[in-house]
Design a protein around this motif. Structure first.
Motif, short mmCIF file in Angstrom:
data_model
loop_
_atom_site.label_atom_id
_atom_site.label_comp_id
_atom_site.label_asym_id
_atom_site.label_seq_id
_atom_site.Cartn_x
_atom_site.Cartn_y
_atom_site.Cartn_z
N ILE A 51 0.79 -1.26 -0.08
CA ILE A 51 -0.05 -0.27 -0.08
C ILE A 51 0.77 1.24 0.10
CG2 ILE A 51 -1.81 1.35 1.32
CD1 ILE A 51 -2.55 -1.38 2.55
N ILE A 52 0.33 2.04 -0.88
CA ILE A 52 1.26 3.40 -0.88
C ILE A 52 0.33 4.43 -0.48
CG2 ILE A 52 2.11 5.14 -2.49
CD1 ILE A 52 2.94 2.93 -4.67
N ALA B 43 5.40 4.82 2.71
CA ALA B 43 5.24 6.25 3.10
C ALA B 43 5.59 7.33 2.38
CB ALA B 43 5.09 6.49 4.67
N LEU B 44 5.26 8.27 1.62
CA LEU B 44 5.68 9.36 1.06
C LEU B 44 5.24 10.66 1.71
CD1 LEU B 44 4.69 8.33 -2.69
CD2 LEU B 44 6.72 7.50 -1.11
N SER B 45 6.29 11.36 1.98
CA SER B 45 6.14 12.69 2.49
C SER B 45 7.48 13.37 2.39
CB SER B 45 5.53 12.88 4.02
OG SER B 45 6.21 11.95 4.67
N ARG B 46 7.26 14.79 2.58
CA ARG B 46 8.51 15.60 2.66
C ARG B 46 9.56 15.45 3.72
NH1 ARG B 46 6.52 21.43 0.94
NH2 ARG B 46 4.90 20.68 2.32
N LYS B 47 8.84 15.42 4.96
CA LYS B 47 9.42 14.94 6.38
C LYS B 47 8.87 13.79 6.83
CE LYS B 47 9.32 19.92 7.70
NZ LYS B 47 8.70 20.87 8.38
N LYS C 162 4.56 -4.89 -7.83
CA LYS C 162 3.35 -5.29 -7.40
C LYS C 162 2.82 -4.20 -6.32
CE LYS C 162 0.39 -8.90 -5.10
NZ LYS C 162 0.31 -8.29 -3.75
N VAL C 163 1.71 -3.20 -6.86
CA VAL C 163 1.12 -2.45 -6.09
C VAL C 163 -0.41 -3.05 -5.56
CG1 VAL C 163 0.41 -0.10 -5.66
CG2 VAL C 163 2.53 -0.73 -6.72
N ASP C 164 -0.91 -3.23 -4.72
CA ASP C 164 -2.32 -3.40 -4.27
C ASP C 164 -3.07 -2.25 -4.15
OD1 ASP C 164 -2.03 -6.48 -4.45
OD2 ASP C 164 -0.45 -5.71 -2.65
N CYS C 165 -2.76 -1.02 -3.44
CA CYS C 165 -3.54 -0.08 -3.08
C CYS C 165 -2.91 1.26 -3.22
CB CYS C 165 -4.09 -0.19 -1.82
SG CYS C 165 -5.27 1.00 -1.35
N VAL C 166 -3.41 2.24 -3.49
CA VAL C 166 -2.86 3.61 -3.51
C VAL C 166 -3.76 4.73 -2.72
CG1 VAL C 166 -1.73 5.42 -4.76
CG2 VAL C 166 -1.41 3.44 -5.45
N ILE C 167 -3.30 5.04 -1.74
CA ILE C 167 -4.04 6.27 -1.06
C ILE C 167 -3.52 7.51 -1.23
CG2 ILE C 167 -5.36 6.89 1.26
CD1 ILE C 167 -4.88 4.11 2.02
N LYS D 241 -0.51 7.07 -12.60
CA LYS D 241 0.15 6.90 -13.80
C LYS D 241 1.34 5.64 -13.70
CE LYS D 241 0.45 10.08 -16.65
NZ LYS D 241 1.20 11.40 -17.36
N ILE D 242 2.25 6.07 -12.69
CA ILE D 242 3.09 5.21 -12.19
C ILE D 242 3.07 3.97 -11.78
CG2 ILE D 242 5.21 5.05 -10.55
CD1 ILE D 242 5.54 8.03 -10.77
N CYS D 243 1.77 4.00 -10.75
CA CYS D 243 1.49 2.46 -10.37
C CYS D 243 0.57 1.60 -11.09
CB CYS D 243 0.63 3.12 -9.06
SG CYS D 243 1.54 3.71 -7.84
N ILE D 244 -0.23 2.32 -12.23
CA ILE D 244 -1.07 1.52 -13.07
C ILE D 244 -0.76 0.14 -13.43
CG2 ILE D 244 -2.26 1.57 -14.98
CD1 ILE D 244 -4.11 2.27 -12.87
N PRO D 245 0.62 0.33 -14.14
CA PRO D 245 1.04 -0.80 -14.64
C PRO D 245 1.28 -2.00 -13.84
CG PRO D 245 2.33 0.99 -15.64
CD PRO D 245 1.67 1.29 -14.26
N TYR D 246 1.61 -1.49 -12.37
CA TYR D 246 1.96 -2.73 -11.41
C TYR D 246 0.53 -3.14 -10.53
CZ TYR D 246 6.04 -0.71 -12.86
OH TYR D 246 7.31 -0.11 -13.59
N MET D 247 -0.48 -2.67 -10.95
CA MET D 247 -1.82 -2.92 -10.40
C MET D 247 -2.66 -3.85 -11.05
SD MET D 247 -2.76 0.85 -8.80
CE MET D 247 -3.37 0.27 -7.25
#
Length: 229
Positions: free
Chosen positions: A7-8, A33-37, A75-80, A115-121
């Motif tokens: 999960i991203i 987990a994606l964030s600047r800090k 493999k990516v199952d979920c993006v939030i 767009k980045i994740c779709i090919p792996y979902m």
């Protein structure tokens, strides 16, 4: 047997995103987990991988694809899509650069990361975008939030379109339009206002929806709001 998912989550430095990352990791899922800090508590969690990036910078977003390749075996199952940029300012005082920056985080980064994740979902995957009641047509609007609320309306339409475009692939796209939640961002928009729902409480709802909502919804906008604002 419960299957743990990859999960991203964006916007994990504080508030709902931070609580979401901890909650889903605690349930055994692998979280990027994606964030600047990056809070140390996320770094220390064995089920959480952290990338300290600015998602409005597409060059930096490329690190996500490298991670998916090297760590998650494509493999990516979920993006939030939880990250949000808030600007509270009278409309005539908002510069073009400020307006664009809000859209870079709230709309363009959502599109680019998807767009980045779709090919792996694969079939059964779920993309959840966190919007706002301010982006719902006909809802109560508040002065000073022209850039923010209009951007939140834009991602609603984007999700509806992507749900149609990728339905044959079996990837679901849904939006949660949140009402007031007790976060730092709420205090920036409405100083002194006390929301009835905590960031952790809302994270519990979003986590459950991200894992199960695609069984019942696709291309839908759910209004998750008990109060206004």
């Amino acid at each position: 047997m419960k299957q743990n998912k990859n999960i991203i989550i964006t916007g994990t430095s504080r508030g709902i995103g931070y609580e979401l990352a901890l909650l889903l990791a605690h349930e055994g899922h692998q979280v990027l987990a994606l964030s600047r800090k990056t809070p140390q508590t996320l770094i220390d969690n064995e089920n959480i991988s952290c990338l300290a990036i600015d998602i409005s910078d597409f060059e930096q977003l490329n690190q996500v694809e490298k991670f998916i390749h090297t760590v998650w075996d494509n493999k990516v199952d979920c993006v939030i899509h939880n990250a949000g940029s808030l600007l509270h300012k009278p409309f005539e005082q908002i510069t073009a650069v400020e307006f664009e920056q809000v859209y870079k985080v709230n709309v363009f980064a959502v599109a680019e990361l998807t767009k980045i994740c779709i090919p792996y979902m694969k079939k059964g995957s779920h993309v959840v975008t966190i919007s706002s009641m301010g982006g719902i047509q006909g809802s109560m609007k508040f002065a000073g939030l022209a850039a923010y609320s209009s951007s939140k309306g834009a991602v609603i339409t984007l999700s509806e379109l992507l749900a149609e475009e990728y339905k044959e692939q079996g990837v679901a796209f849904n939006v949660l339009a949140l009402g007031s939640v007790q976060t730092e961002m709420l205090q920036e928009a409405f100083p002194g206002y006390e929301a009835p729902i905590s960031a952790k409480g809302m994270a519990e709802y979003i986590a459950n929806f991200a894992l199960t909502g695609n069984k019942y919804y696709n291309g839908k906008v759910l209004q998750v709001s008990s109060t206004t604002p």
